[in-house]
Write a protein that holds these residues in place. Structure first.
Motif: not given
Length: 54
Positions: A20-36
């Motif tokens: 859900l966070y990844a779909d938000m405007n302004g989400a830190d996609l580097d964080f998503v890619e690192a954590v997932s």
């Protein structure tokens, strides 16, 4: 709730929240890619609930 069930449910919840966070405007996609990948790797086997409560 059994400990394995609780761990599984918590990890699935975190993965859902991360999606859900990844779909938000302004989400830190580097964080998503690192954590997932770490969350997926830590996902325990689904608990065996067949026969419980019988």
């Amino acid at each position: 709730m059994c400990p394995d069930c609780e761990d599984f449910a918590r990890t699935v919840l975190l993965l859902g929240q991360l999606a859900l966070y990844a779909d938000m405007n302004g989400a830190d996609l580097d964080f998503v890619e690192a954590v997932s990948p770490s969350l997926v790797a830590s996902l325990p086997e689904p608990p065996d609930t067949v026969g419980e409560g019988s």
